[in-house]
Design an enzyme around this catalytic site. Sequence first.
Site, mmCIF file in Angstrom:
data_model
loop_
_atom_site.group_PDB
_atom_site.id
_atom_site.type_symbol
_atom_site.label_atom_id
_atom_site.label_comp_id
_atom_site.label_asym_id
_atom_site.label_seq_id
_atom_site.Cartn_x
_atom_site.Cartn_y
_atom_site.Cartn_z
ATOM 1 N N ASP A 270 -2.198 41.730 46.782
ATOM 2 C CA ASP A 270 -2.225 43.110 46.259
ATOM 3 C C ASP A 270 -3.659 43.632 46.304
ATOM 4 O OD1 ASP A 270 -2.077 40.966 43.868
ATOM 5 O OD2 ASP A 270 -3.606 42.466 43.449
ATOM 6 N N ASP B 65 -5.103 44.866 43.611
ATOM 7 C CA ASP B 65 -5.392 44.980 42.188
ATOM 8 C C ASP B 65 -5.086 46.428 41.757
ATOM 9 O OD1 ASP B 65 -6.136 43.543 39.870
ATOM 10 O OD2 ASP B 65 -8.046 44.598 39.845
HETATM 11 N N1 LIG Z 1 -4.753 41.489 41.048
HETATM 12 C C1 LIG Z 1 -4.786 40.242 40.569
HETATM 13 N N2 LIG Z 1 -5.553 39.933 39.494
HETATM 14 C C2 LIG Z 1 -5.594 38.657 39.031
HETATM 15 N N3 LIG Z 1 -4.878 37.659 39.531
HETATM 16 C C3 LIG Z 1 -4.092 37.928 40.582
HETATM 17 N N4 LIG Z 1 -3.281 37.136 41.307
HETATM 18 C C4 LIG Z 1 -2.732 37.879 42.253
HETATM 19 N N5 LIG Z 1 -3.155 39.150 42.178
HETATM 20 C C5 LIG Z 1 -4.003 39.210 41.140
#
Ligand SMILES: Nc1ncnc2[nH]cnc12
Length: 286
Positions: free
Chosen positions: A209, A211
């Site tokens: 992703d 975030d």
């Molecule tokens: N955006 C994110 N923040 C923290 N841990 C994660 N693991 C996968 N995506 C994450």
Amino acid sequence: MEQVIGVIGGSGLYEMEGLQDVRSIVVETPFGAPSDEFVTGVLDGVPMVFLPRHGRGHRLLPTEVNYRANIYGMKKLGVTRIISVSAVGSMREEIVPGHIVIPDQFIDRTNATRSSTFFGNGVVAHIQFADPVCADLSADLYAAAQEAGATVHRGGTYICMEGPAFSTRAESNLYRSFGVSVIGMTNIPEAKLAREAEICYGVIALATDYDCWHESHDDVSVDAIIAIIKQNVAMAKSIIRNAVRRIGRERDCPCASALRYAIITDKAAIPDETRERLDLIIGSYV
Ligand SMILES: Nc1ncnc2[nH]cnc12
Ligand SMILES: CSC[C@H]1O[C@H](OP(=O)(O)O)[C@H](O)[C@@H]1O
């Protein structure tokens, strides 16, 4: 010395296929219970140990994982190299969800609620941690990812946050200003403990992703992460398999002797109880 490879499976990787002579082993440690039973077996002739970081069924928060027990258990089973497989958020445009990153640095943003050292109770050690992952193992992981056809980024900083809530947008932008590549919640205690246990540590990070900093992508959510992991789990397994084929040789890296100059306590001052409890880790030095 036999080279046993350990795999710590993160979010979405709760088992390892393709092992022969598979056994499930309950390992007792002086630090309490590991995340789950360890699975041992042989992959392409190489002895392997697998542990799902959050337990089968994903029962443990990043802060609840007993990292000391997990790494101690790996050591007890003879593991000399650990491959961590981790889901991470991408902090850079060019690291697209579905890409692989092999990080070479960490920033610790955890809040000291996790036990990240085997030392204390009368014995003090300060390991070197300037280069927190094993360069040799990471080079093998990078080559293995290329061989598997992944789009893979060599190097980069993994910022380890506390969780379990994901970051606020302000935090996400702050971390981006630090220049980090990816974000996760689990790797820093493992890397420190592995170094103390003189086990090489390397990371296959799967970007799942953006975030919450990216203006044209949705904010991170568990369902989006799981969807990306499902699409990429076969590739992660093929990277592990390729890596295992490359790794089997003797170690020629500083990880294998990380404690040689790290223990500062006068040998005569180490309490017997501590000496016994840490025998597996410090026995050859004290
Ligand atoms: N955006 C994110 N923040 C923290 N841990 C994660 N693991 C996968 N995506 C994450
Ligand atoms: C399921 S999303 C957040 C979760 O995923 C990562 O876990 P792991 O490093 O074990 O793959 C992240 O660190 C969080 O624990």
